[in-house]
Design a protein around this motif. Sequence first.
Motif, short mmCIF file in Angstrom:
data_model
loop_
_atom_site.label_atom_id
_atom_site.label_comp_id
_atom_site.label_asym_id
_atom_site.label_seq_id
_atom_site.Cartn_x
_atom_site.Cartn_y
_atom_site.Cartn_z
N ILE A 1 0.45 -1.13 -0.12
CA ILE A 1 -0.21 0.32 0.42
C ILE A 1 0.98 1.53 -0.15
CG2 ILE A 1 -1.85 1.60 1.47
CD1 ILE A 1 -2.88 -1.39 1.86
N ASN A 2 2.04 1.29 0.43
CA ASN A 2 2.58 2.62 0.91
C ASN A 2 3.89 2.54 0.08
OD1 ASN A 2 2.13 4.42 3.77
ND2 ASN A 2 1.78 1.54 3.61
N ASP A 3 4.04 1.65 -1.21
CA ASP A 3 5.38 1.45 -1.98
C ASP A 3 6.30 1.08 -0.96
OD1 ASP A 3 5.50 1.11 -4.90
OD2 ASP A 3 6.41 3.57 -5.14
N VAL A 4 6.33 0.29 -0.51
CA VAL A 4 8.14 -0.10 -0.12
C VAL A 4 8.11 -1.47 -0.32
CG1 VAL A 4 9.26 -0.04 2.74
CG2 VAL A 4 7.59 1.90 1.68
N GLU A 5 9.47 -1.64 -0.70
CA GLU A 5 9.58 -3.36 -0.79
C GLU A 5 10.04 -4.24 -0.49
OE1 GLU A 5 14.49 -5.47 -2.83
OE2 GLU A 5 13.56 -2.86 -2.49
N TYR A 6 9.57 -5.04 0.01
CA TYR A 6 9.56 -6.17 1.27
C TYR A 6 10.02 -7.09 0.66
CZ TYR A 6 6.94 -9.39 4.48
OH TYR A 6 6.34 -9.78 5.63
N ARG A 7 10.86 -7.07 1.63
CA ARG A 7 11.91 -8.47 1.17
C ARG A 7 12.12 -9.47 2.35
NH1 ARG A 7 18.05 -4.74 0.37
NH2 ARG A 7 16.88 -3.86 -1.23
N PRO A 8 11.57 -10.17 1.88
CA PRO A 8 11.09 -11.55 3.26
C PRO A 8 12.39 -12.69 2.54
CG PRO A 8 10.25 -11.95 0.88
CD PRO A 8 10.14 -11.12 0.84
N VAL A 9 12.48 -13.26 4.13
CA VAL A 9 13.63 -13.92 4.87
C VAL A 9 12.78 -15.45 5.20
CG1 VAL A 9 15.66 -14.70 5.29
CG2 VAL A 9 15.07 -12.22 4.94
N LEU A 10 13.26 -16.00 4.08
CA LEU A 10 12.62 -17.51 4.69
C LEU A 10 12.55 -18.52 6.18
CD1 LEU A 10 12.45 -19.38 1.85
CD2 LEU A 10 10.04 -19.09 2.94
N LEU A 11 12.11 -18.42 6.88
CA LEU A 11 12.73 -19.26 8.17
C LEU A 11 13.30 -20.94 8.34
CD1 LEU A 11 9.83 -18.55 10.08
CD2 LEU A 11 11.83 -17.42 10.27
N ASP A 12 13.86 -21.26 8.37
CA ASP A 12 14.39 -23.00 8.18
C ASP A 12 13.31 -23.85 8.09
OD1 ASP A 12 14.11 -22.86 11.59
OD2 ASP A 12 16.08 -23.26 11.74
N GLU A 13 13.04 -25.38 8.04
CA GLU A 13 12.76 -25.74 8.60
C GLU A 13 11.91 -25.83 9.62
OE1 GLU A 13 13.95 -29.76 6.95
OE2 GLU A 13 14.02 -29.17 5.20
N GLY A 14 12.38 -26.11 10.89
CA GLY A 14 11.77 -25.73 11.97
C GLY A 14 11.41 -24.57 12.65
N PHE A 15 11.04 -23.57 11.85
CA PHE A 15 10.31 -22.38 11.49
C PHE A 15 11.13 -21.37 12.68
CE2 PHE A 15 6.23 -24.47 10.56
CZ PHE A 15 6.28 -24.70 8.45
N GLN A 16 12.32 -21.37 12.25
CA GLN A 16 13.06 -20.59 13.03
C GLN A 16 14.25 -19.46 12.83
OE1 GLN A 16 13.82 -19.80 16.99
NE2 GLN A 16 12.04 -21.04 17.45
N LEU A 17 14.58 -18.22 12.96
CA LEU A 17 15.09 -17.56 12.22
C LEU A 17 16.48 -17.07 12.04
CD1 LEU A 17 16.03 -14.63 13.92
CD2 LEU A 17 14.14 -14.28 14.08
N ASN A 18 17.41 -16.93 11.80
CA ASN A 18 18.49 -17.06 11.48
C ASN A 18 19.25 -15.32 11.18
OD1 ASN A 18 21.31 -16.55 10.13
ND2 ASN A 18 21.13 -18.77 10.33
N ALA A 19 19.83 -15.07 13.17
CA ALA A 19 20.01 -13.55 12.29
C ALA A 19 20.45 -12.68 11.33
CB ALA A 19 20.60 -13.00 13.81
N GLU A 20 21.75 -13.65 11.20
CA GLU A 20 22.92 -13.34 10.24
C GLU A 20 22.08 -13.19 8.33
OE1 GLU A 20 25.77 -15.82 10.22
OE2 GLU A 20 26.08 -15.44 11.74
N LYS A 21 21.03 -13.95 7.72
CA LYS A 21 20.74 -14.54 7.35
C LYS A 21 19.66 -13.01 6.68
CE LYS A 21 20.33 -19.13 5.75
NZ LYS A 21 19.58 -20.12 5.67
N LEU A 22 18.94 -12.59 8.28
CA LEU A 22 18.22 -11.34 8.25
C LEU A 22 19.27 -10.36 7.75
CD1 LEU A 22 15.74 -11.49 11.24
CD2 LEU A 22 14.87 -11.76 8.75
#
Length: 345
Positions: A113-134
């Motif tokens: 809506i606000n015309d801002v690029e959205y960059r998704p970073v996939l979680l791992d198979e256990g649905f956990q985030l990796n700080a370095e990837k973000l």
Amino acid sequence: MELNLEKITRPNIWNLSPYSCARNEFSGSTAHVFLDANENPYNNPYNRYPDPLQRELKQCIAKVKGVAEDQIFVGNGSDEAIDLAYRCFTRPGIDNVVAIEPTYGMYKVCADINDVEYRPVLLDEGFQLNAEKLLKACDENTKIIWICSPNNPTGNSLDAEQIVKVLNGFGGLVILDEAYSDFSAQRPFRLFLNQFPNLMVLNTLSKAWGCAALRLGMAFAAKEIINIYNKVKYPYNVNLLSQRQAIEVLSDPFQTDKWVKLLLQERARMILNIKMLPLCKHIYPTDANFFLMKVDDAQKIYDYLVEKGIIVRNRTRVQLCHNCLRITIGNKSENNELLSALRQY
């Protein structure tokens, strides 16, 4: 990490002179004749504009949530706080945001809506985030990182150490959505606002507090960030009825504690019973009032339940959630009806 608020704020917002409404220009308890806001003098109390800064409500929130009153923004649902983040801190067509994936869909909708690029970073198979990837997905125009914990639609709490790494490694705003934190044993990050100047935490009365119809969302952050929000929000963004009902609900947090305990008991019972059904392939760990279940054919089971008058959420089109259904925990009668239907499938 230290936050240069002026640097991440849109220049026009930083320099904005906010609209000054009648109730902002006067505050005090001695006035009794109000002839300043062109209101109808009849039909008290609904003839008067509500407090634009929701002071009495924020006093209640501060006591329950353990944050300072000047660290609280109250909005028309959490979605207002989400949208304001884009309007305050991102420049359309220039800036971007980074978010975990899968997660709550409104972060991307508001970006679009606000015309801002959205960059998704996939979680791992256990649905956990990796700080370095973000952090690697960020660049000089990244203004916001979106994290939801417990996450939606997965239900799991994210690794607190990884969240801290993101907070310490990013110079912009990290917005942590804790809508489901009342169901989690993990210590909420809103209690650590003073340690992380670049942190904003979202909460809501829609989940554990049973007040989805009120549309009452909260954002907790440093008072300087809250001041930016208050400059941009609409003058009377939360109506009197919602404010009053929220104050009443917050005055009895023990009732919410009882609801949470009941829902957690029912969640455990539902998971135990559904795991034994042939249609259930896997139930993912959850710290929310719902769980994510993998099945053979999510669409077929979803359609079958609809015919039975039972509505769950089909998440099969969401990344990493192929053939998954998200099931909210209802009351015992509703849960039994779902169990009975699934056993007959």
